[in-house]
Design a protein around this motif. Structure first.
Motif, PDB file in Angstrom:
ATOM      1  N   LEU A   1       0.621  -1.099   0.195  1.00  0.00           N
ATOM      2  CA  LEU A   1      -0.091   0.017  -0.136  1.00  0.00           C
ATOM      3  C   LEU A   1       0.903   1.248   0.237  1.00  0.00           C
ATOM      4  O   LEU A   1       2.125   1.083   0.831  1.00  0.00           O
ATOM      5  N   THR A   2       0.238   1.947  -0.580  1.00  0.00           N
ATOM      6  CA  THR A   2       1.124   3.418  -0.701  1.00  0.00           C
ATOM      7  C   THR A   2       0.664   4.421   0.150  1.00  0.00           C
ATOM      8  O   THR A   2      -0.411   4.565   0.546  1.00  0.00           O
ATOM      9  N   SER A   3       1.589   5.223   1.083  1.00  0.00           N
ATOM     10  CA  SER A   3       1.041   6.331   1.890  1.00  0.00           C
ATOM     11  C   SER A   3       2.044   7.324   1.728  1.00  0.00           C
ATOM     12  O   SER A   3       3.153   7.454   1.070  1.00  0.00           O
ATOM     13  N   ALA A   4       1.697   8.396   2.382  1.00  0.00           N
ATOM     14  CA  ALA A   4       2.342   9.742   2.404  1.00  0.00           C
ATOM     15  C   ALA A   4       2.322  10.373   3.996  1.00  0.00           C
ATOM     16  O   ALA A   4       1.192  10.042   4.674  1.00  0.00           O
ATOM     17  N   SER A   5       3.444  10.796   4.521  1.00  0.00           N
ATOM     18  CA  SER A   5       3.672  11.342   5.874  1.00  0.00           C
ATOM     19  C   SER A   5       4.522  12.559   5.797  1.00  0.00           C
ATOM     20  O   SER A   5       5.336  12.823   4.879  1.00  0.00           O
ATOM     21  N   GLY A   6       4.235  13.332   7.064  1.00  0.00           N
ATOM     22  CA  GLY A   6       5.071  14.370   7.150  1.00  0.00           C
ATOM     23  C   GLY A   6       5.830  14.942   8.176  1.00  0.00           C
ATOM     24  O   GLY A   6       5.160  14.637   9.408  1.00  0.00           O
ATOM     25  N   ALA A   7       6.788  15.627   8.312  1.00  0.00           N
ATOM     26  CA  ALA A   7       7.593  16.385   9.512  1.00  0.00           C
ATOM     27  C   ALA A   7       7.293  17.584   9.551  1.00  0.00           C
ATOM     28  O   ALA A   7       7.608  18.395   8.520  1.00  0.00           O
ATOM     29  N   LEU A   8       6.405  18.320  10.469  1.00  0.00           N
ATOM     30  CA  LEU A   8       6.376  19.670  10.545  1.00  0.00           C
ATOM     31  C   LEU A   8       7.311  20.114  11.964  1.00  0.00           C
ATOM     32  O   LEU A   8       6.991  19.915  12.851  1.00  0.00           O
ATOM     33  N   ILE A   9       8.336  20.736  11.393  1.00  0.00           N
ATOM     34  CA  ILE A   9       9.395  20.849  12.350  1.00  0.00           C
ATOM     35  C   ILE A   9       9.339  22.455  12.674  1.00  0.00           C
ATOM     36  O   ILE A   9       9.473  23.378  11.779  1.00  0.00           O
ATOM     37  N   ASP A  10       9.212  22.864  13.837  1.00  0.00           N
ATOM     38  CA  ASP A  10       9.260  24.212  14.209  1.00  0.00           C
ATOM     39  C   ASP A  10      10.560  24.769  14.369  1.00  0.00           C
ATOM     40  O   ASP A  10      11.623  24.164  14.236  1.00  0.00           O
ATOM     41  N   LYS A  11      10.953  26.148  14.555  1.00  0.00           N
ATOM     42  CA  LYS A  11      12.079  26.726  14.783  1.00  0.00           C
ATOM     43  C   LYS A  11      13.009  26.206  15.801  1.00  0.00           C
ATOM     44  O   LYS A  11      14.263  26.361  15.796  1.00  0.00           O
ATOM     45  N   ALA A  12      12.394  25.803  16.847  1.00  0.00           N
ATOM     46  CA  ALA A  12      13.140  25.140  17.983  1.00  0.00           C
ATOM     47  C   ALA A  12      13.474  23.962  17.765  1.00  0.00           C
ATOM     48  O   ALA A  12      14.429  23.164  18.679  1.00  0.00           O
ATOM     49  N   GLY A  13      13.357  23.074  16.538  1.00  0.00           N
ATOM     50  CA  GLY A  13      13.546  21.703  16.448  1.00  0.00           C
ATOM     51  C   GLY A  13      12.752  20.688  17.098  1.00  0.00           C
ATOM     52  O   GLY A  13      13.068  19.546  17.278  1.00  0.00           O
ATOM     53  N   ALA A  14      11.402  21.171  17.454  1.00  0.00           N
ATOM     54  CA  ALA A  14      10.465  20.136  17.600  1.00  0.00           C
ATOM     55  C   ALA A  14       9.696  19.630  16.452  1.00  0.00           C
ATOM     56  O   ALA A  14       9.164  20.507  15.722  1.00  0.00           O
ATOM     57  N   VAL A  15       9.219  18.503  16.458  1.00  0.00           N
ATOM     58  CA  VAL A  15       8.466  17.961  15.390  1.00  0.00           C
ATOM     59  C   VAL A  15       7.115  17.378  15.852  1.00  0.00           C
ATOM     60  O   VAL A  15       6.967  17.027  16.970  1.00  0.00           O
ATOM     61  N   LEU A  16       5.985  17.751  15.090  1.00  0.00           N
ATOM     62  CA  LEU A  16       4.804  17.219  15.646  1.00  0.00           C
ATOM     63  C   LEU A  16       4.667  15.835  15.347  1.00  0.00           C
ATOM     64  O   LEU A  16       4.738  15.417  14.108  1.00  0.00           O
ATOM     65  N   LEU A  17       4.051  15.256  16.186  1.00  0.00           N
ATOM     66  CA  LEU A  17       3.732  13.778  16.274  1.00  0.00           C
ATOM     67  C   LEU A  17       2.319  13.525  16.577  1.00  0.00           C
ATOM     68  O   LEU A  17       1.543  14.373  17.336  1.00  0.00           O
ATOM     69  N   GLN A  18       1.539  12.522  16.222  1.00  0.00           N
ATOM     70  CA  GLN A  18       0.395  11.943  16.461  1.00  0.00           C
ATOM     71  C   GLN A  18       0.252  10.786  17.348  1.00  0.00           C
ATOM     72  O   GLN A  18       1.019   9.904  17.102  1.00  0.00           O
TER      73      GLN A  18
END
Length: 158
Positions: A18-35
């Protein structure tokens, strides 16, 4: 999701690619949003499987909105992952081919997330210890995001 549900109705738990897509939203402090995932309680990057007819970019935008309640745009493909195998708690077997992107936030609006998929979202510093991930593919994405931030921090801070 109807596409995958239809496939599963036909093949049961048998292995699927199966094909999928995901992303890294990184803020200026170097923290990434996770679920925090509703199905396992583990953490992962917002994203998910393609619907028939979608592109990776369209899937990424739709899934980020569903999983994190945010509108984003893909900035850069960080990695195409195709070597992982995973069995879901319900027995479904997959080889996910995932396009992992760096994303940027387009809107501060909060959209409702799918409670069947997301318990909550949180930011984790890429310089710290990662949380317990959903599967090995998400652990590998953490490493890719961390390494990207280390090498391109000046670009992200702008």
């Amino acid at each position: 999701m109807a596409y995958i549900a239809d496939l599963r109705a036909r093949v049961g738990h048998r292995p699927l690619i199966l094909t999928s897509a995901s992303g890294a939203l990184i803020d200026k402090a170097g923290a990434v949003l996770l679920q925090e995932r509703a199905d396992t309680g583990d953490w992962g990057f917002p994203g998910g499987y393609m619907d028939y007819g979608e592109t990776f970019a369209q899937t990424l935008v739709r899934e980020f909105k569903e999983d994190a309640g945010l509108m984003v745009a893909p900035v850069k493909l960080l990695q195409l992952q195709d070597s992982d195998l995973y069995t879901y708690p319900n027995g479904d077997q997959v080889q996910p081919v995932n396009a992992f992107y760096l994303v940027r936030l387009l809107s501060q609006d909060d959209y409702p997330v799918k409670p069947a998929e997301t318990v909550r979202t949180a930011r984790f510093p890429l310089t710290g210890q990662p949380p317990r991930f959903f599967n090995q593919q998400h652990a590998a994405m953490w490493t890719v995001a961390r390494d990207y931030f280390r090498q391109h921090r000046a670009e992200i801070i702008r």
